[in-house]
Enzyme design. Sequence first.
Site, PDB file in Angstrom:
ATOM      1  N   GLU A   1       7.622   2.461  -6.548  1.00 24.85           N
ATOM      2  CA  GLU A   1       7.876   1.996  -5.176  1.00 24.85           C
ATOM      3  C   GLU A   1       7.932   3.171  -4.218  1.00 24.85           C
ATOM      4  O   GLU A   1       8.360   4.265  -4.591  1.00 24.85           O
ATOM      5  CB  GLU A   1       9.251   1.293  -5.126  1.00 24.85           C
ATOM      6  CG  GLU A   1       9.210  -0.181  -5.502  1.00 24.85           C
ATOM      7  CD  GLU A   1       8.824  -1.076  -4.323  1.00 24.85           C
ATOM      8  OE1 GLU A   1       8.278  -0.588  -3.315  1.00 24.85           O
ATOM      9  OE2 GLU A   1       9.080  -2.279  -4.429  1.00 24.85           O
TER      10      GLU A   1
ATOM     11  N   LYS B   1      17.416   3.642   0.349  1.00 29.37           N
ATOM     12  CA  LYS B   1      18.390   3.565   1.453  1.00 29.37           C
ATOM     13  C   LYS B   1      19.583   2.776   0.940  1.00 29.37           C
ATOM     14  O   LYS B   1      19.629   1.546   1.099  1.00 29.37           O
ATOM     15  CB  LYS B   1      17.778   2.789   2.627  1.00 29.37           C
ATOM     16  CG  LYS B   1      16.710   3.498   3.389  1.00 29.37           C
ATOM     17  CD  LYS B   1      16.316   2.603   4.562  1.00 29.37           C
ATOM     18  CE  LYS B   1      15.093   3.044   5.255  1.00 29.37           C
ATOM     19  NZ  LYS B   1      14.591   2.014   6.196  1.00 29.37           N
TER      20      LYS B   1
ATOM     21  N   LYS C   1       0.810  -1.191   0.000  1.00 30.80           N
ATOM     22  CA  LYS C   1       0.000   0.000   0.000  1.00 30.80           C
ATOM     23  C   LYS C   1       0.855   1.258   0.000  1.00 30.80           C
ATOM     24  O   LYS C   1       0.380   2.343  -0.264  1.00 30.80           O
ATOM     25  CB  LYS C   1      -0.877   0.014   1.271  1.00 30.80           C
ATOM     26  CG  LYS C   1      -1.735  -1.207   1.473  1.00 30.80           C
ATOM     27  CD  LYS C   1      -2.351  -1.129   2.892  1.00 30.80           C
ATOM     28  CE  LYS C   1      -3.008  -2.427   3.258  1.00 30.80           C
ATOM     29  NZ  LYS C   1      -3.324  -2.493   4.690  1.00 30.80           N
ATOM     30  N   GLY C   2       2.123   1.068   0.359  1.00 26.18           N
ATOM     31  CA  GLY C   2       3.010   2.199   0.641  1.00 26.18           C
ATOM     32  C   GLY C   2       3.157   3.233  -0.454  1.00 26.18           C
ATOM     33  O   GLY C   2       3.376   4.413  -0.173  1.00 26.18           O
TER      34      GLY C   2
ATOM     35  N   ASP D   1       4.085   3.204   6.438  1.00 24.23           N
ATOM     36  CA  ASP D   1       3.462   2.936   7.734  1.00 24.23           C
ATOM     37  C   ASP D   1       4.430   2.375   8.767  1.00 24.23           C
ATOM     38  O   ASP D   1       5.540   1.932   8.440  1.00 24.23           O
ATOM     39  CB  ASP D   1       2.344   1.907   7.556  1.00 24.23           C
ATOM     40  CG  ASP D   1       2.907   0.490   7.350  1.00 24.23           C
ATOM     41  OD1 ASP D   1       3.827   0.336   6.524  1.00 24.23           O
ATOM     42  OD2 ASP D   1       2.452  -0.439   8.031  1.00 24.23           O
TER      43      ASP D   1
ATOM     44  N   VAL E   1      11.488   4.965   8.450  1.00 26.62           N
ATOM     45  CA  VAL E   1      10.721   6.205   8.264  1.00 26.62           C
ATOM     46  C   VAL E   1       9.234   5.906   8.033  1.00 26.62           C
ATOM     47  O   VAL E   1       8.881   4.813   7.578  1.00 26.62           O
ATOM     48  CB  VAL E   1      11.264   7.056   7.084  1.00 26.62           C
ATOM     49  CG1 VAL E   1      12.652   7.588   7.384  1.00 26.62           C
ATOM     50  CG2 VAL E   1      11.252   6.268   5.777  1.00 26.62           C
TER      51      VAL E   1
ATOM     52  N   ASP F   1      14.826  -0.585   0.006  1.00 26.57           N
ATOM     53  CA  ASP F   1      15.637  -0.742   1.219  1.00 26.57           C
ATOM     54  C   ASP F   1      16.699  -1.810   0.924  1.00 26.57           C
ATOM     55  O   ASP F   1      17.755  -1.509   0.373  1.00 26.57           O
ATOM     56  CB  ASP F   1      14.658  -1.135   2.336  1.00 26.57           C
ATOM     57  CG  ASP F   1      15.282  -1.281   3.702  1.00 26.57           C
ATOM     58  OD1 ASP F   1      16.347  -0.711   3.930  1.00 26.57           O
ATOM     59  OD2 ASP F   1      14.694  -1.977   4.558  1.00 26.57           O
TER      60      ASP F   1
ATOM     61  N   ARG G   1       0.460   6.408   7.780  1.00 23.64           N
ATOM     62  CA  ARG G   1       0.497   6.588   6.324  1.00 23.64           C
ATOM     63  C   ARG G   1      -0.022   7.967   5.922  1.00 23.64           C
ATOM     64  O   ARG G   1       0.317   8.487   4.875  1.00 23.64           O
ATOM     65  CB  ARG G   1      -0.396   5.543   5.626  1.00 23.64           C
ATOM     66  CG  ARG G   1       0.094   4.113   5.751  1.00 23.64           C
ATOM     67  CD  ARG G   1      -0.672   3.229   4.779  1.00 23.64           C
ATOM     68  NE  ARG G   1      -0.551   1.816   5.093  1.00 23.64           N
ATOM     69  CZ  ARG G   1       0.439   1.031   4.693  1.00 23.64           C
ATOM     70  NH1 ARG G   1       1.420   1.513   3.965  1.00 23.64           N
ATOM     71  NH2 ARG G   1       0.470  -0.242   5.010  1.00 23.64           N
TER      72      ARG G   1
HETATM   73  P1  5GP Z   1      13.102  -4.062   0.635  1.00 28.15           P
HETATM   74  O1  5GP Z   1      12.585  -5.331   0.042  1.00 28.15           O
HETATM   75  O2  5GP Z   1      13.789  -3.155  -0.356  1.00 28.15           O
HETATM   76  O3  5GP Z   1      13.985  -4.327   1.829  1.00 28.15           O
HETATM   77  O4  5GP Z   1      11.879  -3.317   1.279  1.00 28.15           O
HETATM   78  C1  5GP Z   1      10.917  -2.708   0.549  1.00 28.15           C
HETATM   79  C2  5GP Z   1       9.658  -2.529   1.369  1.00 28.15           C
HETATM   80  O5  5GP Z   1       9.915  -2.542   2.769  1.00 28.15           O
HETATM   81  C3  5GP Z   1       9.061  -1.169   1.094  1.00 28.15           C
HETATM   82  O6  5GP Z   1       8.188  -1.219  -0.001  1.00 28.15           O
HETATM   83  C4  5GP Z   1       8.374  -0.866   2.410  1.00 28.15           C
HETATM   84  O7  5GP Z   1       7.087  -1.431   2.429  1.00 28.15           O
HETATM   85  C5  5GP Z   1       9.217  -1.535   3.447  1.00 28.15           C
HETATM   86  N1  5GP Z   1      10.203  -0.600   4.062  1.00 28.15           N
HETATM   87  C6  5GP Z   1      11.541  -0.589   3.917  1.00 28.15           C
HETATM   88  N2  5GP Z   1      12.099   0.406   4.628  1.00 28.15           N
HETATM   89  C7  5GP Z   1      11.076   1.038   5.239  1.00 28.15           C
HETATM   90  C8  5GP Z   1      10.997   2.183   6.102  1.00 28.15           C
HETATM   91  O8  5GP Z   1      11.972   2.845   6.475  1.00 28.15           O
HETATM   92  N3  5GP Z   1       9.752   2.531   6.515  1.00 28.15           N
HETATM   93  C9  5GP Z   1       8.625   1.853   6.143  1.00 28.15           C
HETATM   94  N4  5GP Z   1       7.477   2.302   6.610  1.00 28.15           N
HETATM   95  N5  5GP Z   1       8.661   0.784   5.318  1.00 28.15           N
HETATM   96  C10 5GP Z   1       9.873   0.391   4.879  1.00 28.15           C
END
Ligand code: 5GP
Length: 182
Positions: A101, A133, A45-46, A161, A155, A105, A167
């Site tokens: 996206e 990040k 949903k982000g 969220d 964050v 992260d 959100r």
């Molecule tokens: P990744 O697979 O790149 O580690 O993570 C992607 C997903 O993790 C993002 O779409 C998000 O939903 C969540 N996410 C990663 N870092 C953060 C953050 O700092 N805050 C929030 N709220 N969600 C995060």
Amino acid sequence: MGEIKEDIKEILLSKRKIKKKVKKLGKQISDEYRGKNPVFVSILKGSVIFLSDLLRELKIECSVDFMAVSSYNEKTESSGVVKLIMDLRESIEGRHVLLVEDIVDTGLTAGYLRDVIRMRNPESVEICTLLSKPAARELHIECRYTGFEIPDEYVVGYGLDYSEKYRNIPYIATLKSEVYRR
Ligand code: 5GP
């Protein structure tokens, strides 16, 4: 329970800063995708708030579709496991796809979705993320459009969220540590 702003530690990106950047990304995407009728694939949903603001900055013909994955559950650390829980409605064969996206992260989610999309024979696939990040990256992933690079901190806001909350705050912020202990 008080107001959500009482839980905020620090505002990293203000409303004004985000607005300016989204406008810039919209212009860049409009210039690069003119005549290509791209499909914006938003990850629920982000990314919905980013998507809705970005769409209104586009001057070109385009369409929108949605996907949902589960990765974080209620925690703030990546499980490394990504599962597709909702798929696209339309075919993307032969289309120019832009994966929208909220944040990249570790890169595992974006990498997984890019691979799922690639298997369906689109004309192209690129990633557009509001936040990145770089210090947390486990999988190298090329993002054609990145709004902001931020430090490796959790964050919330502008669609992002913590436990389904925050959100709706219009800026990007960190939370006070006591919020995680509740
Ligand atoms: P990744 O697979 O790149 O580690 O993570 C992607 C997903 O993790 C993002 O779409 C998000 O939903 C969540 N996410 C990663 N870092 C953060 C953050 O700092 N805050 C929030 N709220 N969600 C995060």
